[in-house]
Design an enzyme around this catalytic site. Structure first.
Site, PDB file in Angstrom:
ATOM      1  N   ARG A 309      15.981  15.451 -14.173  1.00 33.98           N
ATOM      2  CA  ARG A 309      15.321  14.291 -14.788  1.00 33.98           C
ATOM      3  C   ARG A 309      15.455  13.060 -13.906  1.00 33.98           C
ATOM      4  O   ARG A 309      14.557  12.224 -13.861  1.00 33.98           O
ATOM      5  CB  ARG A 309      15.871  14.018 -16.189  1.00 33.98           C
ATOM      6  CG  ARG A 309      15.085  12.936 -16.914  1.00 33.98           C
ATOM      7  CD  ARG A 309      15.506  12.789 -18.363  1.00 33.98           C
ATOM      8  NE  ARG A 309      14.913  13.770 -19.235  1.00 33.98           N
ATOM      9  CZ  ARG A 309      13.781  13.596 -19.915  1.00 33.98           C
ATOM     10  NH1 ARG A 309      13.107  12.455 -19.765  1.00 33.98           N
ATOM     11  NH2 ARG A 309      13.323  14.510 -20.730  1.00 33.98           N
ATOM     12  N   GLU A 718      15.742   6.767 -25.979  1.00 30.53           N
ATOM     13  CA  GLU A 718      16.261   6.573 -24.629  1.00 30.53           C
ATOM     14  C   GLU A 718      15.541   5.527 -23.781  1.00 30.53           C
ATOM     15  O   GLU A 718      16.186   4.787 -23.027  1.00 30.53           O
ATOM     16  CB  GLU A 718      16.251   7.917 -23.888  1.00 30.53           C
ATOM     17  CG  GLU A 718      17.262   8.899 -24.423  1.00 30.53           C
ATOM     18  CD  GLU A 718      17.098  10.282 -23.818  1.00 30.53           C
ATOM     19  OE1 GLU A 718      17.966  10.680 -23.017  1.00 30.53           O
ATOM     20  OE2 GLU A 718      16.115  10.962 -24.149  1.00 30.53           O
TER      21      GLU A 718
END
Length: 778
Positions: A309, A718
């Site tokens: 990621r 997030e």
């Protein structure tokens, strides 16, 4: 029903103290206290040990070692490289070696002091640099590439090279890692866990005990925070408590003390990064290469997914035609680092944001101008380095509105004027964007299940696979169920997450909790409504003499959609359904469509969509002390059609402030032998009330529905974390003002008071930041 009318389901319980967490759960009088004895060495061979005195200690029911495990001695069900209890060697300070069950915690601690163990210390790897030197690589380096960055760098008008280190971060959930295990008949085990991942907890316990998963039930009522720290590592405490419960035949509750929790658990991964960036005199970026090295700790955990990621987000919100992003994960003798809000995204984004800040200073331009010029476009500038098209791009619209509402240009003039008048205080301003991909990058995890049960009195029970950790997931799910069934909140209850009701769940992580579980609940309710429709038509027809073509669910009634006055109460329908032998329970299942990624080619579509946001922050730095005061922050964030605006604003606010902690005050300090020095709240500084901006404006973007997602919403957990880069770079801008913006500050993350003062001294001396890697320290 108004979204504003729905309060957080635990709000009163949290404020009054009546909300039940694992530590509060009452147990029978014979419930034992569990305690873990962990290594005090970063790397050592276990030569011998004697548990006799500890086992004979008053109040002790069991002292276990690895020989006491009836099944697999493993905590990672996907990759067996992390033992539950040490066997032969210890590989970090905090690794579990023995377990104790006693009548109370005092007896357990006293027994731990009676364990005799002999270690032979071995050389320990405590830094990324040492891991590189030893070749201690977790997996081969991962690479994403687009265009020809090497050639583009050679042809670029200007090229800057640099490095950036980003530090780790402690999760500091209010509720420490906890579990309460109750043994049953025939080897059954019920686990009450503070876990984001109940199905993984179930599997870990089953494998350790050597029993099938159908004998283990994991239930999660709520957590006092998780932030990723309870995605995998909550299973550790549950496993330890379950082993003790199995060995003693009695319920065991294990609640880690704060210091032990911080010593034992993994953190956000620290990264070391080197980069080159090519650009022209207008600040348009033509090429970018970045190499990221990260610290996994002693075992794999989720490190490779986190690194991936980081690679996916290394360009953040900017289109760069020629780019190469590489990442390597290294093993050290520190506790296994793990998931944390942002899951590698913050580490990847920090580098490009700092590089753009450098470009602006090099060219004598405002960094906001450089960012705007390089944002992903709507046509020919909308492809990521991994080949995914950017759709529904709101970056430009957010930028234009925020520049206006935050009064950026006027405040930039005011900050420059302030700096001209003041020698010992300087102000800085920064605007930073975020583009964050929503989905698990491990594609099969993008699935969720639900079980919706309707009772004959018209009340509804909703069971889903997501876990509530304070983020308001259950409240959002409740709102979805209310909207789908047309019922008031008092009619519907979300139950604790339970693996016997909804099996094989994915963790509540990757900001997907509402997306996945909300859609599963919706699909289950649609099944029920379709099943009930013939009876509803019949009942309305019999009462009003007119057959409805469509049934409307609203205001606790079912009605003729064309003639809403023709209605009957929902509870009459459900009571009649029971008598007509119509099932009033249904499951729902949802899997996110169209996701794929080929790791060999580095191309695919790993994300269902992107969430966007921007922040403008202004900071004032005391040149003599390094102290920082946040004057103002303005945030504009994209949540699609928000499922619950108040909860989403709370998530934006909380995520941002947690990001401010990572960027400014939270530093992990280790001793020369790998021991964490600041493992308590008096030495590890999370943000407090004084760290919140004096003026704090948070707005959700309006009229931006997100098709194909539950009620046209977007995830919010997030993405706001990375908006804290606006604070980090506002501080850098203030430091730069000390030298009238002619010298590039030597900067790092976190920008602690000490780091700020060192940077100021270098700016005063007119020294440019070093271009080579500094020595690494654990």
């Amino acid at each position: 029903m108004s979204k504003k009318a729905l309060y957080h389901d635990s709000a009163i319980g949290h404020v009054s103290g009546s909300a039940i967490f694992v530590a509060d759960m009452p147990g029978p009088g014979e419930t034992l206290s569990g305690y873990v004895v962990y290594s005090k060495h970063a790397h050592a061979r276990i030569e011998s040990y004697n548990l006799g005195h500890a086992r004979a200690s008053k109040g002790v029911a069991a002292v276990l070692d690895h020989h006491s495990i009836p099944g697999l001695n493993q905590l990672n069900p996907l990759d067996p490289n992390e033992p539950c209890l040490a066997k032969g060697f210890v590989n970090c300070i905090g690794q579990a070696v023995f377990l104790i069950a006693a009548a109370d915690m005092k007896s357990a601690v006293e027994a731990a002091g009676k364990i005799e163990i002999q270690y032979t210390p071995l050389p320990a790897i405590l830094s990324i640099a040492e891991a590189r030197q030893a070749g201690n690589q977790l997996e081969p380096t991962r690479v994403l590439k687009m265009g020809n960055p090497e050639q583009a760098l050679q042809e670029a008008e200007f090229v800057l090279e640099g490095y950036l280190n980003t530090g780790g971060q402690e999760h500091w959930y209010l509720e420490t890692q906890s579990a309460f295990c109750i043994p049953g008949e025939d080897g059954e085990m019920t686990v009450h866990a503070s876990s984001q991942n109940p199905s993984e907890t179930q599997m870990v316990v089953a494998e350790l005990l050597g029993i099938p998963a159908n004998k283990v039930i994991c239930e999660v009522k709520r957590m006092g925070g998780g932030f990723g720290g309870k995605e995998t590592q909550a299973s550790h405490v549950a496993a330890w408590a379950a082993l003790l419960a199995h060995a003693t035949g009695k319920p065991v509750k294990m609640v880690l003390a704060r210091d032990d929790d911080q010593i034992i658990t993994g953190k956000r991964h620290r990264f070391e990064n080197t980069y080159k960036i090519g650009f022209d005199q207008d600040g348009l970026i033509s090429a970018y290469t970045v190499a990221m090295d990260a610290d996994a700790g002693m075992a794999r955990d989720l490190s490779m997914a986190i690194l991936e990621r980081a690679l996916f987000h290394a360009e953040n919100a900017y289109f760069i035609p020629n780019i190469q992003i590489s990442g390597t994960m290294w093993q050290t003798n520190l506790p296994s680092n793990t998931a944390f809000r942002g899951f590698g995204g913050p580490q990847g984004m920090a580098v490009i944001e700092n590089a753009i800040d450098r470009i602006a200073r090099f060219l004598g331009k405002d960094a906001a101008e450089i960012r705007y010029r390089n944002l992903y476009g709507l046509t020919d500038r909308n492809v990521t380095p991994y080949g995914q098209l950017i759709t529904q791009n709101h970056l430009w619209a957010i930028n234009n509105k925020l520049m206006e509402t935050a009064e950026y240009n006027a405040r930039r003039i005011q900050a420059d004027a302030f700096n001209a008048r003041h020698t010992y205080k300087k102000r800085g301003l920064a605007l930073t964007p975020v583009k964050f991909g929503i989905s698990f990058t491990t594609s099969f995890l993008n699935q969720a299940g639900a079980l919706v049960v309707v009772y004959t009195d018209g009340s509804v029970q909703v069971n889903h696979g997501g876990t509530e950790m304070g983020q308001g997931l259950n409240t959002k799910i409740l709102g979805i169920a209310c909207r789908e069934f047309g019922l008031s909140p008092a009619k519907i209850r979300c139950t604790p997450t339970n693996t016997s009701k909804v099996p094989n769940t994915s963790p509540t992580a990757a900001s997907t909790g509402s997306d996945l579980n909300g859609m599963a609940v919706k699909l289950a309710i649609e099944k029920l409504k379709k099943r009930l429709e013939p009876l509803a038509v019949k009942m309305i027809t019999e009462k009003y003499g007119h057959s409805p073509r469509e049934i409307l669910y609203c205001d606790d009634h079912i009605a003729d959609a064309e003639v809403p006055a023709h209605s009957i109460p929902f509870d009459l329908l459900t009571d009649a359904a029971r008598k007509e032998q119509i099932s009033l329970a249904a499951t729902g299942y949802y899997g996110t469509p169209g996701l794929h990624f080929d790791r060999k080619s580095g191309k695919g579509r790993p994300f269902h969509y992107y969430a966007y946001g921007m922040a403008v922050s202004e900071a004032e730095v005391d040149v003599l002390t390094g102290a920082v005061r946040l004057i103002r922050t303005d945030i504009l964030h994209d949540t699609g059609n928000s499922l619950h605006p108040e909860i989403d604003k709370g998530q934006v606010t909380g995520g941002f402030i947690q990001g401010v902690g990572w960027c400014t005050t939270e530093v992990l300090r280790y001793g020369p032998k790998g021991n964490l020095l600041n493992h308590s709240p008096d030495t590890y500084k999370i943000p407090g009330i004084g760290d919140i901006p004096g003026i704090f404006n948070v707005e959700l973007m309006a009229n931006v529905p997100n098709p194909e997602v539950i009620h046209s919403s977007k995830a919010v957990g997030e993405p706001p974390f990375m908006l804290a880069f606006s604070v980090w770079l506002a501080i850098k801008d203030a430091i730069s003002a000390v030298g009238n913006h002619r010298t590039e500050p030597d900067f790092e993350l976190p920008a602690t008071n000490e780091a700020i003062l060192f940077s100021i001294e270098k700016v005063k001396a007119g020294r440019q930041a070093e271009a080579s890697f500094p020595p690494s320290a654990p």
